[in-house]
Design a protein around this motif. Sequence first.
Motif, PDB file in Angstrom:
ATOM      1  N   LEU A 133       0.830  -1.194   0.000  1.00  9.37           N
ATOM      2  CA  LEU A 133       0.000   0.000   0.000  1.00  9.37           C
ATOM      3  C   LEU A 133       0.872   1.253   0.000  1.00  9.37           C
ATOM      4  CD1 LEU A 133      -2.943   1.065   0.187  1.00  9.37           C
ATOM      5  CD2 LEU A 133      -2.665   1.023   2.665  1.00  9.37           C
ATOM      6  N   ILE A 134       1.888   1.259   0.843  1.00 13.31           N
ATOM      7  CA  ILE A 134       2.755   2.427   0.972  1.00 13.31           C
ATOM      8  C   ILE A 134       3.563   2.669  -0.299  1.00 13.31           C
ATOM      9  CG2 ILE A 134       4.795   3.303   2.200  1.00 13.31           C
ATOM     10  CD1 ILE A 134       3.572   1.873   4.720  1.00 13.31           C
ATOM     11  N   ASN A 135       4.070   1.607  -0.921  1.00 19.27           N
ATOM     12  CA  ASN A 135       4.917   1.823  -2.106  1.00 19.27           C
ATOM     13  C   ASN A 135       4.121   1.894  -3.403  1.00 19.27           C
ATOM     14  OD1 ASN A 135       4.492  -0.816  -3.019  1.00 19.27           O
ATOM     15  ND2 ASN A 135       6.394  -1.579  -2.108  1.00 19.27           N
ATOM     16  N   GLY A 136       2.791   1.843  -3.332  1.00 21.04           N
ATOM     17  CA  GLY A 136       1.952   2.054  -4.495  1.00 21.04           C
ATOM     18  C   GLY A 136       1.657   0.823  -5.324  1.00 21.04           C
ATOM     19  N   GLU A 137       2.059  -0.361  -4.860  1.00 16.64           N
ATOM     20  CA  GLU A 137       1.754  -1.584  -5.612  1.00 16.64           C
ATOM     21  C   GLU A 137       0.261  -1.882  -5.615  1.00 16.64           C
ATOM     22  OE1 GLU A 137       4.256  -5.055  -4.799  1.00 16.64           O
ATOM     23  OE2 GLU A 137       5.691  -3.672  -3.889  1.00 16.64           O
ATOM     24  N   ILE A 138      -0.439  -1.498  -4.560  1.00 14.45           N
ATOM     25  CA  ILE A 138      -1.888  -1.645  -4.488  1.00 14.45           C
ATOM     26  C   ILE A 138      -2.487  -0.323  -4.026  1.00 14.45           C
ATOM     27  CG2 ILE A 138      -1.831  -4.139  -4.064  1.00 14.45           C
ATOM     28  CD1 ILE A 138      -2.314  -3.559  -1.085  1.00 14.45           C
ATOM     29  N   ASP A 139      -3.751  -0.110  -4.314  1.00 18.33           N
ATOM     30  CA  ASP A 139      -4.419   1.136  -3.937  1.00 18.33           C
ATOM     31  C   ASP A 139      -5.196   1.029  -2.641  1.00 18.33           C
ATOM     32  OD1 ASP A 139      -3.540   2.477  -6.236  1.00 18.33           O
ATOM     33  OD2 ASP A 139      -5.203   1.653  -7.400  1.00 18.33           O
ATOM     34  N   ALA A 140      -5.655  -0.171  -2.306  1.00 21.67           N
ATOM     35  CA  ALA A 140      -6.486  -0.329  -1.110  1.00 21.67           C
ATOM     36  C   ALA A 140      -6.552  -1.808  -0.754  1.00 21.67           C
ATOM     37  CB  ALA A 140      -7.903   0.187  -1.361  1.00 21.67           C
TER      38      ALA A 140
ATOM     39  N   GLY B 214       3.933   9.520   8.629  1.00 25.61           N
ATOM     40  CA  GLY B 214       3.644  10.674   7.780  1.00 25.61           C
ATOM     41  C   GLY B 214       2.791  10.396   6.565  1.00 25.61           C
ATOM     42  N   LEU B 215       2.333   9.164   6.404  1.00 26.34           N
ATOM     43  CA  LEU B 215       1.504   8.820   5.247  1.00 26.34           C
ATOM     44  C   LEU B 215       0.028   8.964   5.610  1.00 26.34           C
ATOM     45  CD1 LEU B 215       3.638   5.777   4.131  1.00 26.34           C
ATOM     46  CD2 LEU B 215       3.444   7.957   2.939  1.00 26.34           C
ATOM     47  N   SER B 216      -0.405  10.212   5.745  1.00 26.87           N
ATOM     48  CA  SER B 216      -1.782  10.462   6.184  1.00 26.87           C
ATOM     49  C   SER B 216      -2.807  10.076   5.128  1.00 26.87           C
ATOM     50  CB  SER B 216      -1.964  11.922   6.592  1.00 26.87           C
ATOM     51  OG  SER B 216      -1.652  12.767   5.500  1.00 26.87           O
ATOM     52  N   ASN B 217      -2.361   9.762   3.903  1.00 25.88           N
ATOM     53  CA  ASN B 217      -3.296   9.285   2.878  1.00 25.88           C
ATOM     54  C   ASN B 217      -3.754   7.855   3.155  1.00 25.88           C
ATOM     55  OD1 ASN B 217      -0.500   8.620   2.222  1.00 25.88           O
ATOM     56  ND2 ASN B 217      -1.329   7.665   0.377  1.00 25.88           N
ATOM     57  N   VAL B 218      -3.031   7.140   4.019  1.00 27.12           N
ATOM     58  CA  VAL B 218      -3.444   5.794   4.425  1.00 27.12           C
ATOM     59  C   VAL B 218      -4.409   5.969   5.587  1.00 27.12           C
ATOM     60  CG1 VAL B 218      -2.674   3.589   5.374  1.00 27.12           C
ATOM     61  CG2 VAL B 218      -1.260   4.784   3.688  1.00 27.12           C
ATOM     62  N   ARG B 219      -5.591   5.403   5.448  1.00 28.57           N
ATOM     63  CA  ARG B 219      -6.612   5.627   6.476  1.00 28.57           C
ATOM     64  C   ARG B 219      -7.507   4.409   6.588  1.00 28.57           C
ATOM     65  NH1 ARG B 219      -7.937  10.231   9.151  1.00 28.57           N
ATOM     66  NH2 ARG B 219      -9.971  10.175  10.111  1.00 28.57           N
TER      67      ARG B 219
ATOM     68  N   ASP C  66       0.538  14.229  16.592  1.00 19.73           N
ATOM     69  CA  ASP C  66       0.835  13.248  15.538  1.00 19.73           C
ATOM     70  C   ASP C  66       0.354  11.854  15.914  1.00 19.73           C
ATOM     71  OD1 ASP C  66       2.016  15.175  13.928  1.00 19.73           O
ATOM     72  OD2 ASP C  66       4.021  14.809  14.744  1.00 19.73           O
ATOM     73  N   GLU C  67       0.470  11.498  17.182  1.00 16.61           N
ATOM     74  CA  GLU C  67       0.006  10.181  17.634  1.00 16.61           C
ATOM     75  C   GLU C  67      -1.514  10.091  17.581  1.00 16.61           C
ATOM     76  OE1 GLU C  67       3.707   9.270  20.673  1.00 16.61           O
ATOM     77  OE2 GLU C  67       1.962  10.382  21.395  1.00 16.61           O
ATOM     78  N   LEU C  68      -2.194  11.163  17.957  1.00 19.45           N
ATOM     79  CA  LEU C  68      -3.657  11.176  17.857  1.00 19.45           C
ATOM     80  C   LEU C  68      -4.089  11.075  16.401  1.00 19.45           C
ATOM     81  CD1 LEU C  68      -4.537  13.860  20.548  1.00 19.45           C
ATOM     82  CD2 LEU C  68      -4.934  11.390  20.696  1.00 19.45           C
ATOM     83  N   ASP C  69      -3.349  11.738  15.519  1.00 12.08           N
ATOM     84  CA  ASP C  69      -3.655  11.634  14.099  1.00 12.08           C
ATOM     85  C   ASP C  69      -3.421  10.210  13.595  1.00 12.08           C
ATOM     86  OD1 ASP C  69      -4.317  12.852  11.457  1.00 12.08           O
ATOM     87  OD2 ASP C  69      -2.269  12.207  11.020  1.00 12.08           O
ATOM     88  N   ALA C  70      -2.347   9.570  14.061  1.00 11.50           N
ATOM     89  CA  ALA C  70      -2.040   8.201  13.622  1.00 11.50           C
ATOM     90  C   ALA C  70      -3.170   7.241  13.970  1.00 11.50           C
ATOM     91  CB  ALA C  70      -0.727   7.722  14.246  1.00 11.50           C
ATOM     92  N   ILE C  71      -3.790   7.422  15.134  1.00  8.50           N
ATOM     93  CA  ILE C  71      -4.872   6.514  15.534  1.00  8.50           C
ATOM     94  C   ILE C  71      -6.247   7.030  15.104  1.00  8.50           C
ATOM     95  CG2 ILE C  71      -3.571   5.499  17.432  1.00  8.50           C
ATOM     96  CD1 ILE C  71      -5.217   7.238  19.367  1.00  8.50           C
TER      97      ILE C  71
END
Length: 146
Positions: A5-12, A28-33, A107-112
């Motif tokens: 997911l992180i390296n772009g091999e899959i989208d979801a 820092g990958l806030s696009n992963v959710r 940042d930790e609150l954002d991560a969770i």
Amino acid sequence: MNTALINGEIDAYFTGGTYTASPARLDGLSNVRGITPKSRPVDGKGGVVWIELTSAVANPDPTPLAEDFLEFVQQPEICKAVGFAEGTYNPVSQMGDPEVFKLWDKDELDAIQWDSLPEEMAGSVEYSVVADYAKLLEIYTAAKRG
């Protein structure tokens, strides 16, 4: 799957949630959710949530150390360590205590995904133990054939 997911091999992928997305988000990958589906087929809900609590149980031979351990894990610093165990980061029930909550930074609150936790919880059914595995297999097999 997280690496793909992180390296772009899959989208979801559709197996995780906050538990799965939090390490990438903290990096820092806030696009992963982790998301809860808007289509809610189970009692109007589309996700599953489980909550784990540590407790002492009345076994035939309970250890006298159980109560001491429970006191230990309720200390704010230990609650934080449990919530941020290596490899996955999760909210813990003790975050309702201001002394525990203040240990998490922005940042930790954002991560969770603290910002959407109430919405995600509202859109999820509580996990429950499978009552009858034979019946579950029958249902699953019929659904696969369907």
